[in-house]
Motif scaffolding. Structure first.
Motif, PDB file in Angstrom:
ATOM      1  N   LYS A 170     -10.977 -23.109  -1.508  1.00 44.83           N
ATOM      2  CA  LYS A 170     -11.611 -21.869  -1.973  1.00 44.83           C
ATOM      3  C   LYS A 170     -12.642 -22.129  -3.067  1.00 44.83           C
ATOM      4  CE  LYS A 170      -8.012 -18.576  -0.665  1.00 44.83           C
ATOM      5  NZ  LYS A 170      -7.043 -17.562  -1.110  1.00 44.83           N
ATOM      6  N   ARG A 171     -12.571 -23.299  -3.698  1.00 40.00           N
ATOM      7  CA  ARG A 171     -13.594 -23.639  -4.688  1.00 40.00           C
ATOM      8  C   ARG A 171     -14.890 -24.080  -4.007  1.00 40.00           C
ATOM      9  NH1 ARG A 171      -8.914 -25.878  -7.295  1.00 40.00           N
ATOM     10  NH2 ARG A 171      -9.453 -28.001  -6.609  1.00 40.00           N
ATOM     11  N   VAL A 172     -14.799 -24.401  -2.715  1.00 39.31           N
ATOM     12  CA  VAL A 172     -15.994 -24.742  -1.939  1.00 39.31           C
ATOM     13  C   VAL A 172     -16.533 -23.503  -1.237  1.00 39.31           C
ATOM     14  CG1 VAL A 172     -16.944 -26.236  -0.131  1.00 39.31           C
ATOM     15  CG2 VAL A 172     -15.074 -27.065  -1.576  1.00 39.31           C
ATOM     16  N   VAL A 173     -15.638 -22.794  -0.554  1.00 36.81           N
ATOM     17  CA  VAL A 173     -15.981 -21.541   0.132  1.00 36.81           C
ATOM     18  C   VAL A 173     -14.939 -20.500  -0.263  1.00 36.81           C
ATOM     19  CG1 VAL A 173     -16.288 -20.373   2.335  1.00 36.81           C
ATOM     20  CG2 VAL A 173     -16.969 -22.765   2.112  1.00 36.81           C
ATOM     21  N   PRO A 174     -15.316 -19.449  -0.972  1.00 38.73           N
ATOM     22  CA  PRO A 174     -14.344 -18.412  -1.337  1.00 38.73           C
ATOM     23  C   PRO A 174     -13.999 -17.543  -0.131  1.00 38.73           C
ATOM     24  CG  PRO A 174     -16.524 -17.834  -2.140  1.00 38.73           C
ATOM     25  CD  PRO A 174     -16.651 -19.205  -1.554  1.00 38.73           C
ATOM     26  N   PHE A 175     -13.122 -18.039   0.699  1.00 36.83           N
ATOM     27  CA  PHE A 175     -12.824 -17.372   1.969  1.00 36.83           C
ATOM     28  C   PHE A 175     -11.664 -16.396   1.814  1.00 36.83           C
ATOM     29  CE2 PHE A 175     -10.270 -21.221   1.808  1.00 36.83           C
ATOM     30  CZ  PHE A 175      -9.006 -20.796   2.219  1.00 36.83           C
ATOM     31  N   ALA A 176     -11.588 -15.466   2.743  1.00 32.96           N
ATOM     32  CA  ALA A 176     -10.469 -14.522   2.782  1.00 32.96           C
ATOM     33  C   ALA A 176      -9.372 -14.998   3.726  1.00 32.96           C
ATOM     34  CB  ALA A 176     -10.968 -13.144   3.225  1.00 32.96           C
ATOM     35  N   ALA A 177      -9.755 -15.743   4.763  1.00 36.40           N
ATOM     36  CA  ALA A 177      -8.777 -16.249   5.726  1.00 36.40           C
ATOM     37  C   ALA A 177      -9.287 -17.565   6.303  1.00 36.40           C
ATOM     38  CB  ALA A 177      -8.538 -15.244   6.847  1.00 36.40           C
ATOM     39  N   GLY A 178      -8.370 -18.497   6.490  1.00 35.64           N
ATOM     40  CA  GLY A 178      -8.732 -19.795   7.042  1.00 35.64           C
ATOM     41  C   GLY A 178      -7.758 -20.216   8.118  1.00 35.64           C
ATOM     42  N   TRP A 179      -8.234 -21.048   9.023  1.00 36.67           N
ATOM     43  CA  TRP A 179      -7.406 -21.469  10.172  1.00 36.67           C
ATOM     44  C   TRP A 179      -7.875 -22.833  10.668  1.00 36.67           C
ATOM     45  CZ3 TRP A 179      -8.766 -22.433  15.326  1.00 36.67           C
ATOM     46  CH2 TRP A 179      -7.726 -22.442  16.271  1.00 36.67           C
ATOM     47  N   ILE A 180      -6.937 -23.677  11.035  1.00 33.72           N
ATOM     48  CA  ILE A 180      -7.235 -24.950  11.691  1.00 33.72           C
ATOM     49  C   ILE A 180      -6.422 -25.014  12.977  1.00 33.72           C
ATOM     50  CG2 ILE A 180      -7.048 -27.465  11.578  1.00 33.72           C
ATOM     51  CD1 ILE A 180      -7.431 -27.288   8.596  1.00 33.72           C
ATOM     52  N   GLY A 181      -7.086 -25.348  14.078  1.00 36.08           N
ATOM     53  CA  GLY A 181      -6.392 -25.467  15.358  1.00 36.08           C
ATOM     54  C   GLY A 181      -6.915 -26.659  16.136  1.00 36.08           C
ATOM     55  N   THR A 182      -6.069 -27.207  16.988  1.00 38.57           N
ATOM     56  CA  THR A 182      -6.471 -28.314  17.851  1.00 38.57           C
ATOM     57  C   THR A 182      -6.589 -27.817  19.288  1.00 38.57           C
ATOM     58  OG1 THR A 182      -4.127 -28.957  18.024  1.00 38.57           O
ATOM     59  CG2 THR A 182      -5.485 -30.133  16.421  1.00 38.57           C
ATOM     60  N   LEU A 183      -7.599 -28.321  19.976  1.00 46.15           N
ATOM     61  CA  LEU A 183      -7.880 -27.893  21.340  1.00 46.15           C
ATOM     62  C   LEU A 183      -6.832 -28.459  22.291  1.00 46.15           C
ATOM     63  CD1 LEU A 183      -9.959 -26.384  23.121  1.00 46.15           C
ATOM     64  CD2 LEU A 183     -11.142 -28.572  23.410  1.00 46.15           C
ATOM     65  N   ASN A 184      -6.279 -27.570  23.138  1.00 42.97           N
ATOM     66  CA  ASN A 184      -5.282 -28.012  24.102  1.00 42.97           C
ATOM     67  C   ASN A 184      -5.928 -28.864  25.191  1.00 42.97           C
ATOM     68  OD1 ASN A 184      -3.548 -26.508  22.597  1.00 42.97           O
ATOM     69  ND2 ASN A 184      -3.080 -24.993  24.168  1.00 42.97           N
ATOM     70  N   GLU A 185      -5.080 -29.569  25.952  1.00 45.43           N
ATOM     71  CA  GLU A 185      -5.584 -30.496  26.958  1.00 45.43           C
ATOM     72  C   GLU A 185      -6.358 -29.796  28.066  1.00 45.43           C
ATOM     73  OE1 GLU A 185      -2.019 -32.414  28.107  1.00 45.43           O
ATOM     74  OE2 GLU A 185      -1.781 -33.471  26.203  1.00 45.43           O
ATOM     75  N   ASP A 186      -6.031 -28.521  28.339  1.00 45.04           N
ATOM     76  CA  ASP A 186      -6.757 -27.803  29.389  1.00 45.04           C
ATOM     77  C   ASP A 186      -8.067 -27.200  28.894  1.00 45.04           C
ATOM     78  OD1 ASP A 186      -5.906 -25.698  27.844  1.00 45.04           O
ATOM     79  OD2 ASP A 186      -4.592 -24.830  29.363  1.00 45.04           O
ATOM     80  N   HIS A 187      -8.337 -27.346  27.582  1.00 42.45           N
ATOM     81  CA  HIS A 187      -9.569 -26.839  26.958  1.00 42.45           C
ATOM     82  C   HIS A 187      -9.707 -25.316  27.087  1.00 42.45           C
ATOM     83  CE1 HIS A 187     -11.996 -30.843  26.663  1.00 42.45           C
ATOM     84  NE2 HIS A 187     -10.723 -30.995  26.352  1.00 42.45           N
ATOM     85  N   ARG A 188      -8.585 -24.632  27.239  1.00 43.81           N
ATOM     86  CA  ARG A 188      -8.633 -23.175  27.369  1.00 43.81           C
ATOM     87  C   ARG A 188      -8.080 -22.471  26.133  1.00 43.81           C
ATOM     88  NH1 ARG A 188      -5.836 -21.580  32.909  1.00 43.81           N
ATOM     89  NH2 ARG A 188      -6.513 -19.537  32.147  1.00 43.81           N
ATOM     90  N   ARG A 189      -7.248 -23.128  25.378  1.00 44.03           N
ATOM     91  CA  ARG A 189      -6.634 -22.527  24.207  1.00 44.03           C
ATOM     92  C   ARG A 189      -6.556 -23.564  23.094  1.00 44.03           C
ATOM     93  NH1 ARG A 189      -3.652 -17.882  24.883  1.00 44.03           N
ATOM     94  NH2 ARG A 189      -2.478 -18.443  23.021  1.00 44.03           N
ATOM     95  N   TYR A 190      -6.200 -23.074  21.906  1.00 40.19           N
ATOM     96  CA  TYR A 190      -5.970 -23.950  20.761  1.00 40.19           C
ATOM     97  C   TYR A 190      -4.515 -23.804  20.313  1.00 40.19           C
ATOM     98  CZ  TYR A 190     -10.927 -24.991  20.079  1.00 40.19           C
ATOM     99  OH  TYR A 190     -12.212 -25.444  20.248  1.00 40.19           O
ATOM    100  N   THR A 191      -4.057 -24.796  19.603  1.00 41.47           N
ATOM    101  CA  THR A 191      -2.749 -24.735  18.957  1.00 41.47           C
ATOM    102  C   THR A 191      -2.958 -24.673  17.451  1.00 41.47           C
ATOM    103  OG1 THR A 191      -1.639 -25.981  20.707  1.00 41.47           O
ATOM    104  CG2 THR A 191      -0.582 -25.957  18.535  1.00 41.47           C
ATOM    105  N   THR A 192      -2.383 -23.666  16.802  1.00 38.48           N
ATOM    106  CA  THR A 192      -2.548 -23.516  15.359  1.00 38.48           C
ATOM    107  C   THR A 192      -1.836 -24.647  14.628  1.00 38.48           C
ATOM    108  OG1 THR A 192      -2.722 -21.111  15.513  1.00 38.48           O
ATOM    109  CG2 THR A 192      -2.070 -22.032  13.373  1.00 38.48           C
ATOM    110  N   VAL A 193      -2.562 -25.306  13.736  1.00 37.88           N
ATOM    111  CA  VAL A 193      -1.983 -26.359  12.902  1.00 37.88           C
ATOM    112  C   VAL A 193      -1.546 -25.764  11.573  1.00 37.88           C
ATOM    113  CG1 VAL A 193      -2.434 -28.539  11.703  1.00 37.88           C
ATOM    114  CG2 VAL A 193      -3.361 -28.158  14.005  1.00 37.88           C
ATOM    115  N   THR A 194      -2.447 -25.038  10.919  1.00 42.88           N
ATOM    116  CA  THR A 194      -2.128 -24.377   9.661  1.00 42.88           C
ATOM    117  C   THR A 194      -3.131 -23.249   9.448  1.00 42.88           C
ATOM    118  OG1 THR A 194      -1.862 -24.687   7.256  1.00 42.88           O
ATOM    119  CG2 THR A 194      -3.546 -26.009   8.349  1.00 42.88           C
ATOM    120  N   SER A 195      -2.730 -22.231   8.703  1.00 45.28           N
ATOM    121  CA  SER A 195      -3.638 -21.111   8.431  1.00 45.28           C
ATOM    122  C   SER A 195      -3.290 -20.499   7.086  1.00 45.28           C
ATOM    123  CB  SER A 195      -3.556 -20.048   9.534  1.00 45.28           C
ATOM    124  OG  SER A 195      -2.295 -19.406   9.498  1.00 45.28           O
TER     125      SER A 195
END
Length: 351
Positions: free
Chosen positions: A37-62
Motif C-alpha cells: 500500500k506504500r507503493v499503490v494505495p489500493f482498496a483491494a488486491g488479489w493474486i491468482g495463478t492461471l489454471n492448466e486449462d487457461h480458463r480460470r485462475y486459482t486464488t493464492v492470496t487476497s
C-alpha cells in the motif's frame, strides 16, 4: 530516490525475507499487502495463478475482497475479459486508463467493479523468465488518481519477485539439486514436453534423444518415487562414458500436469562393469530369462550365463536376482530401450 521506489525496494526485500521461512508462497505473499500500500494505495488486491486449462485462475492470496469478489476474480468470465484486454499477452503492468478504449466498457467494469466503488485498477502479469504466464496480481483503487505511472512501473519491477515466489519450477529446481552432482534437469509434463528448471542446464540427452526422458518417468508411480539408470554418451576422446539419469516424482501439491523431473548426474563407481554387462543387467531387471536376453543381443545363452557370472562376482551378489536388485537400487544398469542392438550402443552414441 522517490518514496514510491523506496517503498518498492522495501517490498521486494520483505518478500525475499519471508519466502524461505516456510509456509509456501501464499503465506509469504500474504504479508506483502500492507507494505504494498506504500507503493499503490489500493482498496483491494488479489493474486491468482492461471489454471492448466487457461480458463480460470486459482486464488493464492487476497486483501480487501469479500468472498464474492474473490470468486469473480478467479472466474471464467473475468479470465476472458483479461484475454480481451491483452493482459495475458503482456509482460508489463496495465492500468485501466492505459488500456484500449473499449476495455472500460467490458461488463466486468460496468456491471461489477464500478458499482462496487472501484475507479481504477492495475493488472500485473506474472511472467517467468522463460515466458510462461503464471498468473496475475490485480489491484483496485477507489480513486482515479492511483495508481500513478511511477507506481505502475514499480509494480512491474516487483512482479519478478512475486513470480519467483509463485513459480513451482523454482522449488522443483531445488528438488533436482538434491541429486548428488546434478548437472542438468528438466520438468516433464504428461504429454512428454520438457521445461527447463531455474538454475539448471538442459543437456541434449534430455531433448534430442526421444527415449531417455520417457524411460526415466514412465516407471514413476504413487509408490515408486524415483528411478535411476545409466546412459552411455560419447566422450571427446572417442571412448564411451556414462551419465546417470534419475527420474523423480514431483512432490505433493505440484501441478497434476507434471509427470516428474529428469536429472543428469555423474555415473559414479561402476564396479568395473562393462557396457555389455550393464545392458544384460537391464534386461534381467526387466524380467527376461537368459534365452530372451540372448535373442535380444544376438548372442548365445551360454554367453549370457558367462556375463552373469562376471556380474555376480563384480557386485559380490550370491544370485542373479540379488545382482538385479542391487543394480536397480544403485541405478547400475542400462535400459534396453536405450540400446541399438546393431551396434550395442545407446542411440545417443550413434545419433
Amino acid at each position: 530516490m522517490t518514496k514510491v521506489l523506496a517503498a518498492a525496494l522495501e517490498l521486494a526485500a520483505e518478500i525475499n525475507r519471508v519466502l524461505p521461512t516456510g509456509g509456501g508462497p501464499a503465506a509469504a505473499l500474504a504479508v506483502m499487502w500492507d507494505p504494498m500500500k506504500r507503493v499503490v494505495p489500493f482498496a483491494a488486491g488479489w493474486i491468482g495463478t492461471l489454471n492448466e486449462d487457461h480458463r480460470r485462475y486459482t486464488t493464492v492470496t487476497s486483501a480487501g475482497h469479500d468472498p464474492d469478489n474473490r470468486a469473480f476474480m478467479a472466474s471464467e468470465e473475468l479470465t476472458e475479459a483479461r484475454k480481451e484486454s491483452g493482459l495475458l499477452r503482456r509482460h508489463w503492468p496495465l492500468r485501466l486508463q492505459d488500456a484500449p478504449p473499449h476495455t472500460a466498457e467490458l461488463p466486468c467494469w460496468s456491471e461489477h467493479w464500478w458499482p462496487a466503488g472501484y475507479r481504477e485498477a492495475l493488472g500485473v502479469p506474472l511472467v517467468t523468465p522463460d515466458g510462461r504466464h503464471l498468473g496475475v496480481l490485480a489491484l483496485h483503487t477507489d480513486t482515479a488518481s492511483h495508481p500513478t505511472a511511477e507506481a505502475r512501473d514499480a509494480m512491474g519491477a516487483i512482479a519478478h519477485t512475486v513470480t519467483a515466489a509463485l513459480d513451482p519450477m523454482n522449488s522443483l529446481g531445488g528438488l533436482a539439486r538434491l541429486v548428488h552432482g546434478a548437472t542438468a534437469a528438466v520438468a516433464v509434463d504428461r504429454r512428454g514436453a520438457v521445461t527447463p528448471l531455474p538454475g539448471m542446464a538442459v543437456d541434449p540427452l534430455l531433448t534430442r534423444y526421444p527415449d531417455v526422458v520417457p524411460t526415466a518417468v514412465d516407471g514413476l508411480t504413487e509408490r515408486v518415487r524415483h528411478t535411476a539408470f545409466l546412459c552411455p554418451v560419447p566422450a571427446d576422446e572417442g571412448q564411451d562414458r556414462y551419465v546417470r539419469i534419475t527420474g523423480l516424482a514431483c512432490p505433493p501439491g505440484s501441478s497434476d500436469d507434471l509427470a516428474g523431473l529428469v536429472v543428469i548426474s555423474p555415473s559414479g563407481d561402476l564396479d568395473a562393469l562393462t557396457l555389455r554387462e550393464l545392458v544384460v543387467l537391464g534386461l534381467v531387471i526387466e524380467g527376461h530369462a537368459n534365452q530372451g536376453i540372448a535373442a535380444r543381443l544376438s548372442i548365445t545363452a551360454r554367453t549370457v550365463a558367462a556375463h552373469l557370472e562376471h556380474i555376480r562376482a563384480k557386485l559380490r551378489a550370491p544370485t542373479r536376482t540379488a545382482a538385479a536388485v542391487l543394480a536397480m537400487r544403485r541405478g547400475l544398469y542400462i535400459p534396453y530401450r536405450l540400446i541399438d542392438v546393431r551396434t550395442g550402443t545407446s542411440p545417443a552414441v550413434i545419433g
